[in-house]
Design an enzyme around this catalytic site. Structure first.
Site, PDB file in Angstrom:
ATOM      1  N   GLN A  74       0.914  -1.169   0.032  1.00 50.83           N
ATOM      2  CA  GLN A  74      -0.003  -0.266  -0.045  1.00 50.83           C
ATOM      3  C   GLN A  74       0.977   1.701  -0.245  1.00 50.83           C
ATOM      4  O   GLN A  74       2.363   1.468   1.039  1.00 50.83           O
ATOM      5  CB  GLN A  74      -0.767  -0.195   1.129  1.00 50.83           C
ATOM      6  CG  GLN A  74      -2.195   0.931   1.199  1.00 50.83           C
ATOM      7  CD  GLN A  74      -2.803   0.637   2.201  1.00 50.83           C
ATOM      8  OE1 GLN A  74      -2.602  -0.384   2.843  1.00 50.83           O
ATOM      9  NE2 GLN A  74      -3.962   1.829   2.710  1.00 50.83           N
ATOM     10  N   SER A 130       4.733  -5.212   3.358  1.00 52.92           N
ATOM     11  CA  SER A 130       3.415  -5.848   3.679  1.00 52.92           C
ATOM     12  C   SER A 130       2.301  -6.200   3.359  1.00 52.92           C
ATOM     13  O   SER A 130       2.173  -7.396   2.931  1.00 52.92           O
ATOM     14  CB  SER A 130       2.941  -3.776   4.282  1.00 52.92           C
ATOM     15  OG  SER A 130       1.873  -4.063   5.050  1.00 52.92           O
ATOM     16  N   LEU A 131       1.650  -5.313   2.707  1.00 54.72           N
ATOM     17  CA  LEU A 131       0.454  -6.637   2.257  1.00 54.72           C
ATOM     18  C   LEU A 131       0.643  -6.820   0.570  1.00 54.72           C
ATOM     19  O   LEU A 131       0.761  -7.833   0.236  1.00 54.72           O
ATOM     20  CB  LEU A 131      -0.642  -4.721   0.624  1.00 54.72           C
ATOM     21  CG  LEU A 131      -1.899  -5.556   0.341  1.00 54.72           C
ATOM     22  CD1 LEU A 131      -1.385  -5.288  -1.164  1.00 54.72           C
ATOM     23  CD2 LEU A 131      -2.663  -6.377   0.580  1.00 54.72           C
ATOM     24  N   ARG A 151      -9.453  -8.074   5.508  1.00 55.21           N
ATOM     25  CA  ARG A 151      -7.440  -7.439   6.817  1.00 55.21           C
ATOM     26  C   ARG A 151      -8.138  -6.096   6.239  1.00 55.21           C
ATOM     27  O   ARG A 151      -7.472  -5.557   7.107  1.00 55.21           O
ATOM     28  CB  ARG A 151      -6.215  -7.972   5.415  1.00 55.21           C
ATOM     29  CG  ARG A 151      -5.487  -7.760   6.705  1.00 55.21           C
ATOM     30  CD  ARG A 151      -4.200  -7.376   5.263  1.00 55.21           C
ATOM     31  NE  ARG A 151      -2.244  -7.593   6.095  1.00 55.21           N
ATOM     32  CZ  ARG A 151      -2.132  -6.393   5.286  1.00 55.21           C
ATOM     33  NH1 ARG A 151      -2.778  -5.318   4.264  1.00 55.21           N
ATOM     34  NH2 ARG A 151      -1.027  -6.489   6.094  1.00 55.21           N
ATOM     35  N   HIS A 164       0.913  -1.999  10.905  1.00 57.30           N
ATOM     36  CA  HIS A 164       2.008  -2.991  11.828  1.00 57.30           C
ATOM     37  C   HIS A 164       2.650  -2.736  13.536  1.00 57.30           C
ATOM     38  O   HIS A 164       3.165  -2.731  14.011  1.00 57.30           O
ATOM     39  CB  HIS A 164       2.965  -3.214  11.001  1.00 57.30           C
ATOM     40  CG  HIS A 164       2.376  -3.138   9.587  1.00 57.30           C
ATOM     41  ND1 HIS A 164       2.408  -4.994   9.372  1.00 57.30           N
ATOM     42  CD2 HIS A 164       2.847  -2.810   8.528  1.00 57.30           C
ATOM     43  CE1 HIS A 164       2.460  -4.173   8.478  1.00 57.30           C
ATOM     44  NE2 HIS A 164       1.898  -3.671   7.493  1.00 57.30           N
ATOM     45  N   GLN A 197       2.043 -10.441  11.891  1.00 60.78           N
ATOM     46  CA  GLN A 197       2.571 -10.064  10.527  1.00 60.78           C
ATOM     47  C   GLN A 197       1.590  -8.353  10.746  1.00 60.78           C
ATOM     48  O   GLN A 197       2.020  -6.942  10.666  1.00 60.78           O
ATOM     49  CB  GLN A 197       2.222  -9.692   9.425  1.00 60.78           C
ATOM     50  CG  GLN A 197       2.650  -8.608   7.606  1.00 60.78           C
ATOM     51  CD  GLN A 197       2.240  -8.265   6.625  1.00 60.78           C
ATOM     52  OE1 GLN A 197       1.194  -8.037   6.939  1.00 60.78           O
ATOM     53  NE2 GLN A 197       2.660  -8.712   4.904  1.00 60.78           N
TER      54      GLN A 197
END
Length: 309
Positions: A10, A90-91, A115, A199, A248
């Site tokens: 993202q 991340s994503l 999510r 996070h 995560q």
């Protein structure tokens, strides 16, 4: 040449992304059609026409998964790829799992939509914040966060490269910590334009709920090893994949460590599959001997494939 394929997260989205690729590779629109069918709305039209909607977390995350995977499919339509490993920021970790064959694409799209919704609802708008801290050692950033004694929490959450760490938490805590970072010698402390403090421990409750969604999805051990954000290591089995994905959500992204592990595995080049060139830009800051290509359009695909063959 030994290479790894990495997928952005993202923040790399942009209005009109992949328009050139879609003109030259029909698979791009096919991937987005499959994603649209899973979501119940036209995801491609959203990415091309509506900046405000694209930047909403619940749309950004499936859009970035679809974009990264569509770019990967465009690459594979030209040649058989043989990366040493994959990873995503991340994503982007979900995109890596889909590309590796560990997670079905439709399942992945639905899962990241869930999510995103959980993340967005975990912290009311305006309560959380994230900031990029530039020019300090990781240990200093961690210590400044730990020394904060005011209201709310602030934590180091994205270790992106040497001298670039992102912190997240309650807005007032992040604002105060930015000033403390500057006092400690940071070159810059920049508040990021995001609505969700990803996070960090403000996502603990969301992670608990998300675990149920992850448990309901079928995973397998993919054809290519995926290095996970929480420990820069591959999973041992499908239960481990699920545990790492849940962790995560509320634990730091160890991107610097992930790239260093790739280097130690013999990787010579990173291929960034998806919109933007954030990860390619970070690569040489982490390990100067590594090169990186960002696959932004058809011309980049040609150049990249020539270099990795």
């Amino acid at each position: 040449m030994k290479y790894a394929i990495v997928f952005p997260g993202q923040g790399s989205q942009s209005l009109g992304m992949l328009s050139d690729l879609s003109d030259n590779f029909p698979i791009v629109k096919e991937v987005f059609t499959e994603a649209s069918d899973a979501l119940g709305f036209d995801l491609w039209a959203l990415t091309q026409e509506d900046q405000e909607a694209l930047n909403q977390t619940q749309n950004t995350q499936p859009a970035m998964l679809a974009a990264g995977y569509a770019t990967y499919r465009a690459l594979t339509s030209e040649t058989e790829l043989s990366p040493i490993c994959m990873a995503g920021h991340s994503l982007g970790e979900y995109t890596a799992l889909v590309a590796s064959g560990s997670l079905g694409f439709t399942d992945g799209i639905k899962l990241v939509r869930t999510r995103a919704e959980l993340m967005q609802s975990a912290v009311p708008a305006g309560v959380g914040a994230m900031a990029a801290i530039l020019g300090l050692e990781d240990e200093v950033v961690v210590k400044v966060c730990a020394d904060y004694t005011g209201e709310g929490i602030v934590e180091a959450v994205n270790f992106n490269s040497n001298g670039q760490v992102v912190v997240a938490g309650n807005k007032e805590a992040v604002d105060a910590t930015c000033e403390a970072m500057k006092a400690a010698g940071a070159k810059r402390a920049v508040i990021l334009p995001v609505s969700v403090p990803s996070h960090c421990s403000l996502m603990d409750d969301a992670a608990t709920v998300f675990a149920n969604a992850v448990e309901a999805v079928r995973f397998s051990m993919g054809d290519v090893d995926v290095l996970h954000n929480v420990d820069a290591a591959k999973a041992t089995d499908t239960s481990d994949i699920k545990a790492k994905l849940v962790a995560q959500l509320h634990k730091p992204v160890l991107w610097t460590g992930t790239v260093k592990v790739m280097h130690n595995m013999g990787v010579e080049k990173l291929v960034e599959s998806g919109p933007g060139k954030v990860l390619a830009g970070l690569t040489r800051r982490i390990e100067k001997s590594l090169s990186a290509n960002a696959v932004l359009d058809s011309a980049n695909i040609v150049t990249t494939l020539e270099e990795i063959k």
